[in-house]
Enzyme design. Structure first.
Site, PDB file in Angstrom:
ATOM      1  CE  LYS A   1      20.945  95.673  32.060  1.00 30.69           C
ATOM      2  NZ  LYS A   1      20.775  95.724  30.600  1.00 30.69           N
ATOM      3  CB  SER A   2      21.360  88.833  33.577  1.00 33.25           C
ATOM      4  OG  SER A   2      22.250  89.578  32.819  1.00 33.25           O
TER       5      SER A   2
ATOM      6  NE  ARG B   1      19.842  84.408  31.478  1.00 30.97           N
ATOM      7  CZ  ARG B   1      20.413  85.465  30.881  1.00 30.97           C
ATOM      8  NH1 ARG B   1      20.030  86.693  31.199  1.00 30.97           N
ATOM      9  NH2 ARG B   1      21.348  85.298  29.953  1.00 30.97           N
TER      10      ARG B   1
ATOM     11  N   GLY C   1      19.397  94.263  24.142  1.00 28.52           N
ATOM     12  CA  GLY C   1      19.900  93.129  23.366  1.00 28.52           C
ATOM     13  C   GLY C   1      19.475  91.807  23.992  1.00 28.52           C
TER      14      GLY C   1
ATOM     15  CG  ASP D   1      27.655  93.718  30.763  1.00 27.99           C
ATOM     16  OD1 ASP D   1      27.978  93.769  29.558  1.00 27.99           O
ATOM     17  OD2 ASP D   1      26.658  93.089  31.164  1.00 27.99           O
TER      18      ASP D   1
ATOM     19  CE  LYS E   1      28.773  93.226  25.410  1.00 28.63           C
ATOM     20  NZ  LYS E   1      27.850  92.112  25.611  1.00 28.63           N
TER      21      LYS E   1
ATOM     22  NE  ARG F   1      28.873  99.395  27.110  1.00 26.67           N
ATOM     23  CZ  ARG F   1      28.039  98.533  27.668  1.00 26.67           C
ATOM     24  NH1 ARG F   1      28.458  97.334  28.013  1.00 26.67           N
ATOM     25  NH2 ARG F   1      26.789  98.872  27.901  1.00 26.67           N
TER      26      ARG F   1
END
Ligand code: S3P
Length: 426
Positions: free
Chosen positions: A22-23, A27, A93, A312, A339, A343
């Site tokens: 995902k990250s 990007r 986020g 995470d 988060k 959490r």
């Protein structure tokens, strides 16, 4: 949507390919949209969050073609156009914080909005440094919506109080177009460094020295990348194989960037049988194949420098810790409260319902194991995909069935989560 999870299988066995990171997906779209020319992004994440980023750049006038096989073609002229509507980051986020750094230095105004959960999350951490660079951002009490008045920005030297890749990336993206020399950002501990790796790969003037990164105004060349699997998604399968007796699984294409592998280091310390079978590199990112077998685990302390390398994965580590002998202490993780849900409270509250011996502390939690999880109850997901997936894994070892309310939050990062689990159940 309510999901019923029962222990209706013997063990987990087999091989799966871990879906895209995902990250790195976020990007790739952002940086390719800022480059001049044609970028090809293969194996783009099908999670909702990266889709939010992609849609925003479409609204900013970038020519983005989505092909059937998870390939994205981006033809960019390195110029964004004023949007005609508010830009919706949904639950993400990463979208909001990274894109704010790009929009702050445009010649036009824009508004970033998010869903109910994102609209509660703190944005002061990016508004403050961006304002020091000359940005104009209006927001109610430092939360979304962010009304951004595009400005010329100037370089700054910033000591970030947090080890946050979103803050670091936001400043680097602002610095990529700022006047007046090098923008320098230092963080207390090293957070994930996908931004640094990809910007360097795309020709930016960027230098890294330990926990400090500097960037100068640069043009980006397009990228041709195949995105590797997400270790944060792999974490649920790793956990399940470790705690379901007689399991033995192979996970392929797992991203093994050292700024993300804190979970592997901790699990090995706890006694986990995890082997890296092969390792290679794609566009500067380490990738590999993992083999994981059911293991007898011992509790441990998770604190300090390693926290950003596994932030995470703490919800799923808490599930694992319920099955480890002795005490697991998680501390220095106050950031968990900011988060998609708080959490610390959400994990502790829901795992308690299942029968875990777990207590909340101000900056973490304490888990005593090994405790059989009973289940026979309904649990909540708090608009949080990682909580939904962690509870599913806990459900696999509960003595009686559990019902997970609003399980659909899983789609934020991992729409094929359940299908992949089904394929491993024997
Ligand atoms: C992310 C950075 C981390 C992480 C988030 C993704 C990123 O957040 O928790 O899921 O892609 O940069 P922080 O930067 O707030 O620690």
């Amino acid at each position: 949507m309510i999901k019923k999870v029962t222990k209706d299988f013997k063990n987990l066995n087999g091989e799966i390919i871990i879906p895209p990171d995902k990250s790195i997906s976020h990007r790739a779209v952002i940086f390719a949209s800022l480059a001049n020319g044609k970028s090809i992004i293969k194996n783009f994440s099908d999670g909702q969050d990266p889709k939010s980023t992609l849609n925003i750049f479409k609204h900013l006038g970038v020519d983005i073609e989505i092909q059937k096989n998870a390939t994205i073609i981006i033809n960019s002229k390195a110029k964004l156009l004023p949007p005609t509507q508010n830009l919706d980051c949904g639950n993400s986020g990463t979208s909001m914080r990274l894109i704010a750094g790009v929009l702050a230095r445009q010649k036009f105004n824009s508004v970033l909005i998010g869903d109910q959960s994102l609209s509660k999350r703190p944005m002061k951490r990016i508004i403050e440094p961006l304002t020091l660079m000359g940005a104009h951002i209006e927001s109610p009490n430092y939360t979304a919506p962010l009304k951004i008045k595009g400005q010329k920005l100037h370089a700054i030297h910033y000591n970030s109080p947090k080890a946050s890749a979103q803050v670091k990336s936001c400043i680097l993206l602002a610095g990529l177009g700022a006047e007046g020399g090098k923008t320098i950002i230092s963080e207390p501990f090293l957070s994930r460094n996908h931004t640094e790796i990809m910007l360097k790969y795309m020709g930016a003037n960027i230098e890294v020295s330990e926990n400090t990164v500097s960037i100068e105004k640069s043009e980006l060349t397009p990228i041709d990348i195949e995105i590797c699997g997400d270790i944060s998604s792999a974490a649920y399968f790793i956990a399940a194989a470790l705690i379901v007796p007689k399991s033995n699984i192979i996970l392929k294409k797992v991203g093994l960037n050292p700024t993300r592998t804190g979970i592997l280091d901790i699990l090995k310390q706890m006694g986990a049988d995890i082997k890296i079978i092969d390792e290679y590199e794609i566009c500067g990112e380490k990738v590999g194949t993992l083999q994981i077998k059911y293991s007898q685990l011992n509790g441990c302390e998770i604190s300090g420098e390693i926290i950003p390398r596994l932030i995470d994965e703490i919800p799923i580590l808490a599930v694992i810790a319920t099955q480890a002998n002795g005490k697991t202490l998680i501390k220095d993780a106050l950031e968990l409260r900011n988060k998609e849900s708080d959490r610390i409270t959400s994990v502790v509250t829901e795992l308690k319902k299942l029968g875990a011996n777990i207590e909340e502390t101000q900056d973490g939690m304490i888990i005593e194991g090994k405790t059989p999880l009973m289940g026979d109850c309904e649990v909540k997901t708090y608009h949080d995909h990682r909580l939904a997936m962690s509870l599913y894994v806990a459900g696999l070892i509960c003595k009686k069935e559990i019902l997970i309310k609003n399980f659909q939050w899983v789609n934020i990062s991992f729409p094929t989560f359940e299908k992949l689990f089904e394929s491993l159940k024997k």
